[in-house]
Design a protein around this motif. Structure first.
Motif, short mmCIF file in Angstrom:
data_model
loop_
_atom_site.label_atom_id
_atom_site.label_comp_id
_atom_site.label_asym_id
_atom_site.label_seq_id
_atom_site.Cartn_x
_atom_site.Cartn_y
_atom_site.Cartn_z
N THR B 45 0.90 -1.12 0.04
CA THR B 45 -0.14 -0.19 0.25
C THR B 45 0.59 1.48 0.16
O THR B 45 0.67 2.19 -0.66
CB THR B 45 -0.67 0.21 1.58
OG1 THR B 45 -1.40 -1.35 1.01
CG2 THR B 45 -1.44 1.45 0.83
N GLN B 85 -7.72 0.14 -0.55
CA GLN B 85 -7.58 -1.11 0.03
C GLN B 85 -8.70 -0.66 0.92
O GLN B 85 -9.55 -1.82 0.89
CB GLN B 85 -6.79 -1.07 0.71
CG GLN B 85 -6.48 -2.71 1.55
CD GLN B 85 -5.35 -2.81 2.49
OE1 GLN B 85 -4.17 -2.32 2.20
NE2 GLN B 85 -5.41 -4.12 3.05
N ASP B 159 -5.36 -1.82 -4.64
CA ASP B 159 -4.72 -2.14 -3.68
C ASP B 159 -6.05 -2.94 -2.92
O ASP B 159 -6.96 -3.01 -2.59
CB ASP B 159 -4.89 -1.39 -2.91
CG ASP B 159 -4.22 -1.60 -1.50
OD1 ASP B 159 -3.49 -2.75 -1.68
OD2 ASP B 159 -3.45 -0.82 -1.19
N GLU B 160 -5.42 -4.90 -3.18
CA GLU B 160 -6.68 -5.71 -2.21
C GLU B 160 -7.77 -5.63 -2.72
O GLU B 160 -8.23 -6.02 -1.60
CB GLU B 160 -6.14 -5.29 -0.64
CG GLU B 160 -4.55 -5.95 0.17
CD GLU B 160 -4.29 -6.74 0.10
OE1 GLU B 160 -4.69 -7.75 0.88
OE2 GLU B 160 -3.00 -6.05 0.20
MG LIG Z 1 -2.13 -2.52 1.84
#
Ligand SMILES: [Mg+2]
Ligand SMILES: Nc1ncnc2c1ncn2[C@@H]1O[C@H](COP(=O)(O)OP(=O)(O)O)[C@@H](O)[C@H]1O
Lengths: 258, 308
Positions: B45, B85, B159-160
């Motif tokens: 991240t 995320q 992100d994820e």
């Molecule tokens: Mg992360």
């Protein structure tokens, strides 16, 4: 180098969204200051004013009108601008503003512009409300508008800084409660500062709100505690300090970017 | 062709003194799907936040399509879309308004037809006039994706993207990612699931403890790391591996109760049938058998060992 273009669409998007957010709470936004102002007129203008009669050649009711407008303008500018930037910080949606091709200056213009627009609209509503209670004259309308604009922008800038600084809702509320309200009450909203006993009169000369209210009142009635030039210079200086602080925030990423 | 994203010696030490990235170098080609694979806390991240401008770097340089993200941030950022995320939305805004807002924010002229097609692709069209607060978690995530794509970016960061996401959204998301790739959009995603990297990415970068350990084409990496383990639970514990079985890479675990065979899952001949036959001949009985893939942890251990 900040790039080849000015992101007008981005500024407009923020401005519009901010105005929409304010429209959602239109009734609270308008009702609170209007009711407060009416109460001030009843209490100060009616109950107390009947014993004071005239201040500097102006009826007391009319005398407090510029002060009341300034009171609304200051508190609204600070609260609108501080919530405007604090809210995206709180919801974490600020990532989008930070990742956009938007300069810091553009973001400040958009947020501060929206906050100042709203507080000026409210100030005009207060002015309109006041005309129902007392005869209001405006001797220097151009100067009145100038003071309105300058004050709204200066204190929206200040509010923006408060919003960036605040890490929780308590901190967001504390500046208006602890700093602005006292300064405004001491600033001559309801009296001429030469009515204050010494040494308060002298101490009060350090209070920026004195200069704003005095200058603003001068634009209405042609009389003020302080010369209009000094008032303007003080307002401009306050604005310059806010701009310098914002510049520092931008350079350091203070409380915006880890 | 020069890379669309070039990360040069990027390092990040947070204000509390924690070093999250140590001189990361990375080049991403235009149009590829790249997975940044690493455990929690690896710095994934942090890295994409630096590229997107939401975190400042301590040192290094990042070029997006040749534009320096510090000096020429407008050009750099206007090419990037980011789905962070965590869901972060103005819950009082309507879906249509918040997606249009994002487009405007990135300096693009309104394009209702494009926003409509975007919302349709993400099954959000029926919800366009709903306020975000009324939407389910999955729907909110779709809104996040729509916002990131609203300004037609050349690079999309996810992100994820599948953490805590239901099967339907996961499938839709991969369909969308492939569609974007076909249009020439570069997609960079982070994940801590090796399966996800394998399934989606053209190339994988493995990151741990702020270091990019390797960058490989997914197929190469999987061949390298595609070891599987066959675990046989023995009837009778063994003290040592009999010499007759020396041809297989065997190990004893759980006090000799488990015989573990590591094999290459991608190989033509895994060696399993002959192993089982040999065990039968030797009269070594087992009551259970199980195969598993090397875990991400195993992979990191082997990578770190190899790097050392
Ligand atoms: Mg992360
Ligand atoms: N704002 C911050 N201040 C201090 N440390 C941070 C901050 N953000 C992240 N970290 C730390 O940096 C490391 C990397 O975090 P992150 O980039 O979020 O990892 P990942 O996304 O790979 O899980 C973690 O150990 C995390 O605790």
């Amino acid at each position: 180098m900040s790039g080849p273009f000015l992101n007008g669409a981005g500024m407009w998007a923020i401005y519009r969204t901010e105005m929409a957010r304010m429209r959602r709470t239109i009734w609270q936004s308008v009702a609170t200051p209007v009711i407060t102002t009416v109460l001030y007129f009843i209490v100060f203008g009616g109950a107390i004013g009947s014993r004071i009669q005239h201040v500097g050649g102006v009826g007391y009711g009319a005398f407090i009108v510029p002060g009341l407008i300034m009171l609304t303008l200051l508190t609204q500018s600070i609260s609108n601008a501080s919530i405007g930037i604090y809210f995206p910080k709180f919801t974490k949606t600020i990532f989008e503003i930070l990742s956009a091709p938007l300069s810091f200056t553009e973001a400040v213009f958009a947020y501060v512009g929206a906050a100042a627009t709203k507080s000026i609209l409210l100030a005009l509503i207060i002015l309109a409300t006041a005309t129902f209670f007392v005869p209001v004259r405006i001797l220097h309308p151009g100067w009145m508008v100038a003071f309105l604009l300058l004050t709204a922008i200066a204190f929206s800038l200040f509010g923006f800084i408060v919003g960036i600084w605040a890490e929780n809702f308590e901190q967001l509320a504390i500046i208006p409660a602890l700093v602005v309200t006292p300064l405004t009450f001491l600033g001559g909203a309801f009296y001429s500062i030469d009515m204050l006993p010494q040494p308060w009169q002298t101490i009060n000369l350090l209070n920026p709100v004195v200069y704003l209210i005095s200058g603003f009142r001068w634009s209405f009635y042609g009389t003020g505690d302080i010369g209009v030039g000094t008032s303007l210079a003080f307002t401009a200086a306050f604005m310059a300090i806010c701009v310098a602080l914002l510049w520092w925030i931008f350079r350091t990423g203070y409380r915006l970017k880890p | 062709m020069p890379p669309i994203l070039s990360v040069r010696a990027v390092a990040k030490t947070y204000k509390n003194g924690f070093t999250a990235l140590r001189a990361v170098d990375l080049a991403i080609e235009k149009g590829e799907i790249f997975a940044l694979l690493g455990p929690n806390g690896a710095g994934k991240t942090t890295l994409i936040s630096i590229v997107c401008g939401t975190v400042t770097m301590t040192s290094g340089q990042v070029l997006v399509d040749g534009h320096d993200i510090a000096r020429d941030y407008r050009a750099a950022r206007s090419r990037i879309g980011l789905v962070p995320q965590e869901i972060a939305l103005d819950i009082f805004a309507t879906v249509w308004n918040t997606v249009s807002f994002s487009r405007g924010l990135f300096g693009k002229r309104p394009n209702p037809a494009y926003i409509e097609s975007l919302l349709r692709d993400l099954s959000l069209w029926d919800k366009r006039n709903s306020r975000v607060i009324e939407l389910s978690g999955g729907m909110k995530r779709r809104v996040m994706i729509a916002k990131a794509l609203s300004h037609e970016p050349d690079i999309l960061f996810l992100d994820e993207p599948t953490a805590g996401v239901d099967v339907g959204l996961r499938r839709d998301m991969w369909t969308l990612v492939r569609k974007l790739r076909d249009k020439g959009v570069t997609v960079i995603l982070t994940t801590h699931y090796i399966e996800e990297a394998e399934e989606m990415a053209d190339r994988v970068g493995v990151i741990d403890d702020g270091r990019l350990l390797l960058v490989e084409e997914t197929t190469h990496l999987m061949r390298k790391l595609g070891k599987r383990r066959l675990t046989l639970a023995l009837q009778h514990p063994m003290e040592a591996i009999p010499p007759e079985l020396a041809g297989w890479s065997l190990e004893l675990e759980a006090d000799g109760q488990h015989l573990v065979y590591s094999f290459d899952a991608n190989a033509e001949d895994t060696g399993i049938p002959t192993l089982l036959r040999r065990l039968g001949e030797k009269g070594i009985d087992f009551k259970d058998l199980d195969t598993s893939r090397s875990s991400l942890e195993d992979i990191f251990v082997s990578l770190v060992e190899r790097a050392a």
